[in-house]
Structures are given as structure tokens and as C-alpha cells.
Design an enzyme around this catalytic site. Structure first.
Site, PDB file in Angstrom:
ATOM      1  N   ASP A   8       0.921  -1.272  -0.108  1.00  0.00           N
ATOM      2  CA  ASP A   8       0.059  -0.102  -0.149  1.00  0.00           C
ATOM      3  C   ASP A   8       0.889   1.445   0.006  1.00  0.00           C
ATOM      4  OD1 ASP A   8       0.979   0.266   2.514  1.00  0.00           O
ATOM      5  OD2 ASP A   8      -1.066   0.161   3.471  1.00  0.00           O
ATOM      6  N   CYS A  65       3.291  -3.017   3.933  1.00  0.00           N
ATOM      7  CA  CYS A  65       2.642  -2.011   4.321  1.00  0.00           C
ATOM      8  C   CYS A  65       3.289  -1.163   5.229  1.00  0.00           C
ATOM      9  CB  CYS A  65       1.181  -2.192   5.058  1.00  0.00           C
ATOM     10  SG  CYS A  65       1.186  -3.130   6.525  1.00  0.00           S
ATOM     11  N   THR A  67       3.407  -1.125   8.698  1.00  0.00           N
ATOM     12  CA  THR A  67       4.136  -1.869   9.607  1.00  0.00           C
ATOM     13  C   THR A  67       4.319  -3.494   9.347  1.00  0.00           C
ATOM     14  OG1 THR A  67       1.834  -2.229  10.430  1.00  0.00           O
ATOM     15  CG2 THR A  67       3.105  -0.409  11.631  1.00  0.00           C
ATOM     16  N   HIS A  98      10.056 -23.715  10.553  1.00  0.00           N
ATOM     17  CA  HIS A  98       9.114 -24.301  11.289  1.00  0.00           C
ATOM     18  C   HIS A  98       7.510 -24.130  10.930  1.00  0.00           C
ATOM     19  CE1 HIS A  98      11.924 -24.606  14.875  1.00  0.00           C
ATOM     20  NE2 HIS A  98      12.288 -25.092  13.865  1.00  0.00           N
ATOM     21  N   HIS A 133       7.092 -30.545  12.861  1.00  0.00           N
ATOM     22  CA  HIS A 133       6.621 -29.034  12.401  1.00  0.00           C
ATOM     23  C   HIS A 133       5.565 -29.292  11.330  1.00  0.00           C
ATOM     24  CE1 HIS A 133      10.022 -27.462  14.620  1.00  0.00           C
ATOM     25  NE2 HIS A 133      10.901 -27.910  13.693  1.00  0.00           N
TER      26      HIS A 133
HETATM   27  C1  RB5 Z   1      -1.132   3.070   6.417  1.00  0.00           C
HETATM   28  O1  RB5 Z   1      -1.110   4.424   6.991  1.00  0.00           O
HETATM   29  C2  RB5 Z   1      -0.926   2.051   7.392  1.00  0.00           C
HETATM   30  O2  RB5 Z   1      -2.122   2.111   8.057  1.00  0.00           O
HETATM   31  C3  RB5 Z   1      -0.781   0.781   6.747  1.00  0.00           C
HETATM   32  O3  RB5 Z   1       0.224   0.956   5.664  1.00  0.00           O
HETATM   33  C4  RB5 Z   1      -0.406  -0.452   7.440  1.00  0.00           C
HETATM   34  O4  RB5 Z   1       0.636   0.120   8.434  1.00  0.00           O
HETATM   35  C5  RB5 Z   1      -1.475  -0.902   8.294  1.00  0.00           C
HETATM   36  O5  RB5 Z   1      -1.029  -1.972   9.238  1.00  0.00           O
END
Ligand code: RB5
Length: 145
Positions: A8, A65, A67, A98, A133
Site C-alpha cells: 500500500d 505496508c 508496519t 517451522h 513441524h
Molecule cells: C497506512 O497508513 C497504514 O495503516 C498501513 O500501511 C499499515 O501499516 C497497516 O497496518
């Protein structure tokens, strides 16, 4: 291998480095977007990548994304997906050995381009160990039924 890729706007900063690594390593990449920095909804890309892996069109999926958390949550809703949210090299290795993870989720706001490439490299070059596993992974997959 054929790799499904999705990100994203929060992950796009690390996209080019990862795709460059994949293509120069001999992998075929199916890029499901996003293609601009415009704000978008990560589940739309996670589901495209997840479906490409489950259908067998692609061998593995890579999602980025901000995080890595939202992408991993969304991908893991798709039956047959074992998506690992990874922030360190050891986890990138162990989730293949695993957990037989078939999708890797990374965060461009917490992991550098260099580390994303490193984790993708480890992930794609590590085999599932099977044995005990496999029993555990099968128990995880039973939960879907
Ligand atoms: C976008 O701002 C952010 O929320 C998305 O990239 C992601 O980190 C969501 O988990």
C-alpha cells in the site's frame, strides 16, 4: 520462482528495492500494486496476493505496508495462507523452517529497504523442515475447517 507482490502507500517506499532484488535474482514477479503514493486500503492488495498464492499461480507472496501488521492480518483471513509478519532475520528464517509460511509481510516504516531485501532473501532461500513441524502446521490449518 513466481512471486506475488503487493503493497500500500505505507509500503511503497521499499517496493522498488524488493522488486529489483527479486527480478535480479531470477524470480518472476507478479505485481498487484499499489503503483502510486496515493492513500489506499491495504486489504485490497493483501487479498490479491493471497489468492495468487492459494490458487497456485504464484509460489510465495510478499506484502509491504507501513508496519506489516495490517497486510498480515488481511492475508491470514484467506484459507490456505500462512502469512508471517517479520521484523528480524531470525524470524524470516524460522517462519519458513517451522511454520512453512507462504506469505511474508514487512513494514516499510519500521524496516529499512536493505533489511526488507535481506528478509525476503532469507525467506525465499529457506526450506520447511517438515517432521514435527508439519504436524503442527497441519493443526493450524485444521482451524480453518
Ligand atoms: C497506512 O497508513 C497504514 O495503516 C498501513 O500501511 C499499515 O501499516 C497497516 O497496518
Amino acid at each position: 520462482m513466481k512471486i506475488a507482490f503487493g503493497c500500500d502507500h505505507g509500503g511503497i517506499a521499499n517496493k522498488d528495492a524488493v522488486i529489483y532484488y527479486l527480478t535480479t535474482s531470477g524470480h518472476e514477479v507478479k505485481d498487484f500494486g499499489t503503483f502510486t503514493e496515493e492513500s489506499c486500503d491495504y486489504p485490497e492488495y493483501a487479498i490479491k496476493v493471497a489468492n495468487a498464492v492459494v490458487s497456485g499461480e504464484c509460489d510465495y507472496g510478499i506484502l509491504i505496508c507501513g508496519t506489516g501488521i495490517g497486510m498480515s492480518m488481511a492475508a491470514n483471513k484467506v484459507k490456505g495462507i500462512r502469512c508471517a509478519h517479520v521484523t528480524d532475520a531470525f524470524s524470516a528464517e524460522m517462519t519458513r523452517k517451522h511454520n512453512d509460511a507462504n506469505v511474508l509481510a514487512l513494514g516499510a516504516r519500521i524496516t529499512s529497504k536493505e533489511d526488507c531485501v535481506k528478509f525476503v532473501d532469507i525467506f525465499l532461500n529457506t526450506s520447511f523442515e517438515g517432521g514435527r513441524h508439519l504436524t503442527r502446521v497441519q493443526k493450524v490449518m485444521e482451524i480453518e475447517k
